[in-house]
Enzyme design. Structure first.
Site, PDB file in Angstrom:
ATOM      1  N   ARG A  24       2.952  10.018  -8.676  1.00 25.14           N
ATOM      2  CA  ARG A  24       3.182  11.410  -8.249  1.00 25.14           C
ATOM      3  C   ARG A  24       4.637  11.825  -8.463  1.00 25.14           C
ATOM      4  NH1 ARG A  24       5.014  13.258  -3.365  1.00 25.14           N
ATOM      5  NH2 ARG A  24       4.363  15.354  -2.732  1.00 25.14           N
ATOM      6  N   ILE A 135       1.743  -6.797  -4.419  1.00 21.60           N
ATOM      7  CA  ILE A 135       1.813  -7.100  -2.977  1.00 21.60           C
ATOM      8  C   ILE A 135       2.456  -8.460  -2.721  1.00 21.60           C
ATOM      9  CG2 ILE A 135      -0.140  -5.627  -2.336  1.00 21.60           C
ATOM     10  CD1 ILE A 135      -1.769  -8.276  -2.072  1.00 21.60           C
ATOM     11  N   ASP A 136       2.481  -9.325  -3.757  1.00 16.48           N
ATOM     12  CA  ASP A 136       3.013 -10.684  -3.558  1.00 16.48           C
ATOM     13  C   ASP A 136       4.532 -10.736  -3.416  1.00 16.48           C
ATOM     14  OD1 ASP A 136       0.468 -11.581  -3.812  1.00 16.48           O
ATOM     15  OD2 ASP A 136       0.692 -12.407  -5.834  1.00 16.48           O
ATOM     16  N   ARG A 180      -0.644 -16.210  -4.685  1.00 13.10           N
ATOM     17  CA  ARG A 180      -0.984 -17.377  -5.509  1.00 13.10           C
ATOM     18  C   ARG A 180       0.225 -18.274  -5.746  1.00 13.10           C
ATOM     19  NH1 ARG A 180      -3.799 -13.931  -8.857  1.00 13.10           N
ATOM     20  NH2 ARG A 180      -1.899 -13.814 -10.064  1.00 13.10           N
TER      21      ARG A 180
END
Ligand code: ATP
Length: 371
Positions: A24, A135-136, A180
């Site tokens: 945006r 997100i990691d 991970r």
């Protein structure tokens, strides 16, 4: 490099809440400054399929509060091949796109760098700007990536709920969260939740040590007064021992160590949060972060700056050869993409000062978590 006039935006790799805020902001700021902004659907896969959508300020109205990404995302392993990237460059040339904002993680930014490799480009003009979204929080040279704050909040909210039942029944819960190769989410949320133990890959602990650590934690906390015996353990998915196996081993050790105890009273419970951690409306912070990174990324292309990632308050000193502070936002830096990816590689191998600090700081904290 010349100013980009037609700027494509794509989101790639795992989606992260706050990506829409970046789309945006890039659209609104770019349009206001005379550029044409074009959305590319489903990351590099959509680029290869010429899946183009218009992005005007009207098209991005109301998306700030939506999770995921309105452009969609995908993995596209073929992008590793030179001839596939040639096809992608042909699509961009055909569409007259001379600037590209890539919003994604380590792999997506590597893809961007290869797409805009001067040798592979030949004479084609293509400027690129990277925005860290994962997100990691596994990208180097940025304090945070888009999505980390929302994901941490989601874990905290879930663990608060789990803590209620754990406290009521004096139970032990192992909560598995995403991550991970990087245990940042497990470490940060363990502190925010007031968990008793965090398990993350950077600690490099062997299986037997992890099992013993959990058993010792449970036995220590069992002797506390009631309402204070619950055990919350946060495990990053990247810790090599699978969660079911971990539970089985811990339960067996507990049965050995506390003979005669009611097995249902001491056995651990497991909750795997999985993709829940990725979803949901972005937090206020991720909306702000996405907006600010989107603003800086598009302005960089409009100023003729390319091959940079927009970093948010980098946690390490940056040499002037690899980074400049954004003139548009003092919290943001424009960092050379090659340096970002090299640092990311080292971060994931635990070789950087930041990786060592994270793991070291946490191990110092570990005892305090049991207090
Ligand atoms: P997440 O942090 O959620 O895993 P990511 O951006 O690291 O996000 P990846 O699956 O690693 O996710 O990469 C996304 C896409 O980027 C890949 O599917 C591929 O299209 C492209 N990509 C990754 N690595 C490379 C590479 N070395 N060369 C070219 N393209 C790549």
């Amino acid at each position: 490099m010349a100013t980009a006039k037609r700027i494509g935006v794509l989101t790639s790799g795992g989606d992260a809440p706050g990506m829409n805020a970046a789309i945006r902001a890039a659209t609104i700021v770019g349009s206001a400054r005379g550029a044409e902004i074009i959305g590319i659907e489903r990351g590099y896969r959509g680029l290869l399929e010429d899946a183009i959508v218009s992005l005007t300020p009207g098209d991005v109205a109301g998306i700030l509060r939506e999770g995921g990404t309105i452009l969609g995302s995908a993995r596209c392993p073929e992008f590793h091949q030179r001839e596939v990237r040639d096809r992608a460059r042909a699509v961009l040339a055909n569409r007259g796109i001379d600037g590209l904002i890539v919003i994604g993680g380590n792999g997506s930014l590597t893809g961007a760098l290869r797409l805009a490799d001067p040798e592979e480009l030949g004479g084609q003009r293509l400027a690129i700007s990277g925005i860290p979204a994962s997100i990691d929080n596994d990208l180097g040279l940025t304090g945070l990536s888009i999505g980390v704050d929302t994901a941490t909040n989601t874990i905290v909210e879930a663990c608060d709920k789990i803590a209620d039942t754990a406290t009521a029944h004096d139970r032990t819960f192992i909560v598995e969260v995403m991550g991970r190769d990087c245990g940042y989410l497990a470490m940060a949320s363990a502190i925010a939740v007031g968990a008793n133990l965090a398990l993350f890959p950077e600690a490099g602990k062997p299986e037997a040590e992890i099992v013993e650590e959990i058993v010792e934690t449970v036995l220590t906390l069992r002797n506390r007064p009631r309402r204070n015996r619950r055990v919350i353990i946060i495990k990053a998915e990247g810790v090599s021992i699978a969660i079911d196996r971990l539970k089985a081993q811990v339960d067996a050790r507990l049965r050995d160590k506390v003979p005669g105890a009611d097995p249902s009273g001491i056995e651990t419970r497991v909750t795997v949060l999985g993709h829940v951690v990725r979803g949901g409306r972005p937090s206020a912070f991720d909306r702000l972060l996405g907006s600010r990174l989107g603003n800086v990324a598009v302005r960089a292309l409009l100023a003729g700056i390319s091959h940079r990632m927009v970093a948010w308050m980098p946690p390490v000193e940056l040499a002037p050869e690899i980074a400049v502070r954004s003139p548009a936002d003092p919290y943001c830096w424009l960092v050379d993409l090659v340096a970002v990816l090299a640092e990311t590689d080292n971060l994931l191998k635990g070789k950087t000062s930041l990786a060592r600090w994270r793991a070291g700081a946490f191990s110092e904290l570990e005892d305090a978590l049991l207090l």
